[in-house]
Design a protein around this motif. Structure first.
Motif, mmCIF file in Angstrom:
data_model
loop_
_atom_site.group_PDB
_atom_site.id
_atom_site.type_symbol
_atom_site.label_atom_id
_atom_site.label_comp_id
_atom_site.label_asym_id
_atom_site.label_seq_id
_atom_site.Cartn_x
_atom_site.Cartn_y
_atom_site.Cartn_z
ATOM 1 N N GLY A 37 8.394 6.868 4.715
ATOM 2 C CA GLY A 37 7.623 6.213 3.659
ATOM 3 C C GLY A 37 8.450 5.215 2.873
ATOM 4 O O GLY A 37 7.980 4.107 2.572
ATOM 5 N N PHE A 38 9.670 5.598 2.523
ATOM 6 C CA PHE A 38 10.549 4.650 1.819
ATOM 7 C C PHE A 38 10.780 3.413 2.670
ATOM 8 O O PHE A 38 10.694 2.281 2.189
ATOM 9 C CB PHE A 38 11.896 5.306 1.469
ATOM 10 C CG PHE A 38 11.891 6.081 0.195
ATOM 11 C CD1 PHE A 38 11.781 5.448 -1.037
ATOM 12 C CD2 PHE A 38 11.983 7.456 0.217
ATOM 13 C CE1 PHE A 38 11.777 6.160 -2.220
ATOM 14 C CE2 PHE A 38 11.983 8.191 -0.957
ATOM 15 C CZ PHE A 38 11.877 7.545 -2.181
ATOM 16 N N ALA A 39 11.067 3.612 3.961
ATOM 17 C CA ALA A 39 11.316 2.475 4.857
ATOM 18 C C ALA A 39 10.061 1.613 4.997
ATOM 19 O O ALA A 39 10.134 0.378 4.933
ATOM 20 C CB ALA A 39 11.782 2.977 6.223
ATOM 21 N N ASP A 40 8.904 2.250 5.171
ATOM 22 C CA ASP A 40 7.647 1.506 5.325
ATOM 23 C C ASP A 40 7.321 0.693 4.078
ATOM 24 O O ASP A 40 6.873 -0.454 4.178
ATOM 25 C CB ASP A 40 6.490 2.455 5.632
ATOM 26 C CG ASP A 40 6.535 3.033 7.033
ATOM 27 O OD1 ASP A 40 7.340 2.549 7.863
ATOM 28 O OD2 ASP A 40 5.762 3.966 7.303
ATOM 29 N N ALA A 41 7.529 1.273 2.906
ATOM 30 C CA ALA A 41 7.250 0.549 1.662
ATOM 31 C C ALA A 41 8.125 -0.695 1.561
ATOM 32 O O ALA A 41 7.658 -1.775 1.168
ATOM 33 C CB ALA A 41 7.462 1.465 0.450
ATOM 34 N N GLU A 42 9.381 -0.564 1.932
ATOM 35 C CA GLU A 42 10.305 -1.715 1.896
ATOM 36 C C GLU A 42 9.878 -2.782 2.905
ATOM 37 O O GLU A 42 9.904 -3.976 2.601
ATOM 38 C CB GLU A 42 11.742 -1.259 2.178
ATOM 39 C CG GLU A 42 12.326 -0.327 1.139
ATOM 40 C CD GLU A 42 12.600 -0.969 -0.204
ATOM 41 O OE1 GLU A 42 12.764 -2.203 -0.278
ATOM 42 O OE2 GLU A 42 12.644 -0.213 -1.194
ATOM 43 N N ILE A 43 9.470 -2.348 4.104
ATOM 44 C CA ILE A 43 9.043 -3.295 5.148
ATOM 45 C C ILE A 43 7.837 -4.101 4.686
ATOM 46 O O ILE A 43 7.820 -5.336 4.774
ATOM 47 C CB ILE A 43 8.736 -2.549 6.469
ATOM 48 C CG1 ILE A 43 10.032 -2.067 7.116
ATOM 49 C CG2 ILE A 43 7.940 -3.433 7.424
ATOM 50 C CD1 ILE A 43 9.825 -1.057 8.225
ATOM 51 N N VAL A 44 6.806 -3.418 4.197
ATOM 52 C CA VAL A 44 5.584 -4.119 3.780
ATOM 53 C C VAL A 44 5.861 -5.003 2.562
ATOM 54 O O VAL A 44 5.369 -6.132 2.491
ATOM 55 C CB VAL A 44 4.433 -3.122 3.527
ATOM 56 C CG1 VAL A 44 3.233 -3.808 2.893
ATOM 57 C CG2 VAL A 44 4.019 -2.478 4.844
ATOM 58 N N ALA A 45 6.660 -4.522 1.632
ATOM 59 C CA ALA A 45 6.999 -5.332 0.452
ATOM 60 C C ALA A 45 7.744 -6.600 0.868
ATOM 61 O O ALA A 45 7.448 -7.697 0.364
ATOM 62 C CB ALA A 45 7.835 -4.515 -0.527
ATOM 63 N N ASP A 46 8.683 -6.470 1.789
ATOM 64 C CA ASP A 46 9.424 -7.648 2.261
ATOM 65 C C ASP A 46 8.510 -8.611 3.018
ATOM 66 O O ASP A 46 8.612 -9.833 2.864
ATOM 67 C CB ASP A 46 10.591 -7.228 3.170
ATOM 68 C CG ASP A 46 11.735 -6.580 2.408
ATOM 69 O OD1 ASP A 46 11.803 -6.735 1.162
ATOM 70 O OD2 ASP A 46 12.558 -5.899 3.056
ATOM 71 N N MET A 47 7.600 -8.074 3.849
ATOM 72 C CA MET A 47 6.653 -8.919 4.572
ATOM 73 C C MET A 47 5.780 -9.700 3.588
ATOM 74 O O MET A 47 5.554 -10.902 3.766
ATOM 75 C CB MET A 47 5.777 -8.071 5.499
ATOM 76 C CG MET A 47 6.508 -7.533 6.719
ATOM 77 S SD MET A 47 5.625 -6.243 7.692
ATOM 78 C CE MET A 47 3.979 -6.826 7.824
ATOM 79 N N THR A 69 6.255 3.528 -4.139
ATOM 80 C CA THR A 69 5.756 2.436 -3.299
ATOM 81 C C THR A 69 5.730 1.134 -4.091
ATOM 82 O O THR A 69 6.177 0.086 -3.604
ATOM 83 C CB THR A 69 4.354 2.775 -2.755
ATOM 84 O OG1 THR A 69 4.425 3.991 -1.990
ATOM 85 C CG2 THR A 69 3.814 1.663 -1.884
ATOM 86 N N ALA A 70 5.244 1.176 -5.318
ATOM 87 C CA ALA A 70 5.182 -0.030 -6.163
ATOM 88 C C ALA A 70 6.578 -0.567 -6.466
ATOM 89 O O ALA A 70 6.782 -1.789 -6.526
ATOM 90 C CB ALA A 70 4.435 0.275 -7.457
ATOM 91 N N GLU A 71 7.525 0.316 -6.656
ATOM 92 C CA GLU A 71 8.888 -0.128 -6.964
ATOM 93 C C GLU A 71 9.498 -0.915 -5.803
ATOM 94 O O GLU A 71 10.310 -1.814 -6.028
ATOM 95 C CB GLU A 71 9.774 1.057 -7.351
ATOM 96 C CG GLU A 71 9.535 1.534 -8.767
ATOM 97 C CD GLU A 71 9.771 0.469 -9.832
ATOM 98 O OE1 GLU A 71 10.707 -0.344 -9.710
ATOM 99 O OE2 GLU A 71 8.978 0.439 -10.797
#
Length: 176
Positions: A37-47, A69-71
């Motif tokens: 989840g941490f990795a996925d949140a970072e991926i989508v935020a970067d995208m 997720t928001a962070e």
């Protein structure tokens, strides 16, 4: 060729990323993101940041997994990204989400809502219509996914108007 006109309003619907199962005695509210989840949140935020998909305001459930997720979006976009935490987004149904979205200041060009399923998916299906939603998200709304919806008219307290899905960012499909 002239640029496409800006939408009247843009809504970002973000389902929190994958969360760990509750530990014995732990409340659902306190569940945190797991490693994926941490990795996925970072991926989508970067995208989203790479594509210039940056909301003017973020309204986020107070649940730990939503805050985390928001962070990721704040880190990817700007430390100045305004995030407001709302208890109502934790346990509220679609009517609460509709009211919150529709009650925002008319001067606000875009809004991100970070929340929970099944409500995030229900709101997206309502906005897109069942047929379009079934094509866009045939397997449902996965954790960590972000829908970007543009509107020709502003949402109101009474209803969410039809919108157009302009971006779909899914952490399991990095190439979208």
């Amino acid at each position: 060729m002239p640029a496409a006109p800006a939408p009247v309003f843009r809504l970002y619907l973000l389902r929190h990323a994958k969360a760990a199962w509750a530990l014995p005695g732990q409340k659902d509210f306190d569940r945190t993101l797991d490693d994926a989840g941490f990795a996925d949140a970072e991926i989508v935020a970067d995208m989203a940041a790479d594509r210039g998909l940056v909301p003017d305001l973020v309204l986020c459930s107070t649940a730990a997994r939503c805050r985390q997720t928001a962070e990721a979006f704040r880190r990817a976009m700007s430390e100045d990204l305004e995030i407001r935490y709302l208890d109502a987004l934790y346990a509220g149904g679609a009517n609460i989400y509709r009211d919150i979205i529709g009650s925002q200041d008319d001067a606000l060009p875009s809004l991100m809502v970070v929340g929970h399923n099944p409500v995030i998916e229900e709101i997206l299906r309502e906005i897109l219509g069942e047929e379009t939603a079934a094509t866009a998200i045939p397997a449902g709304y996965p954790p960590g996914a972000l829908a970007v919806v543009d509107f020709d008219t502003r949402p109101s307290d009474a209803a969410l108007p039809p919108g157009k899905l302009t971006a779909w960012l899914d952490p399991d499909r990095h190439n979208l």
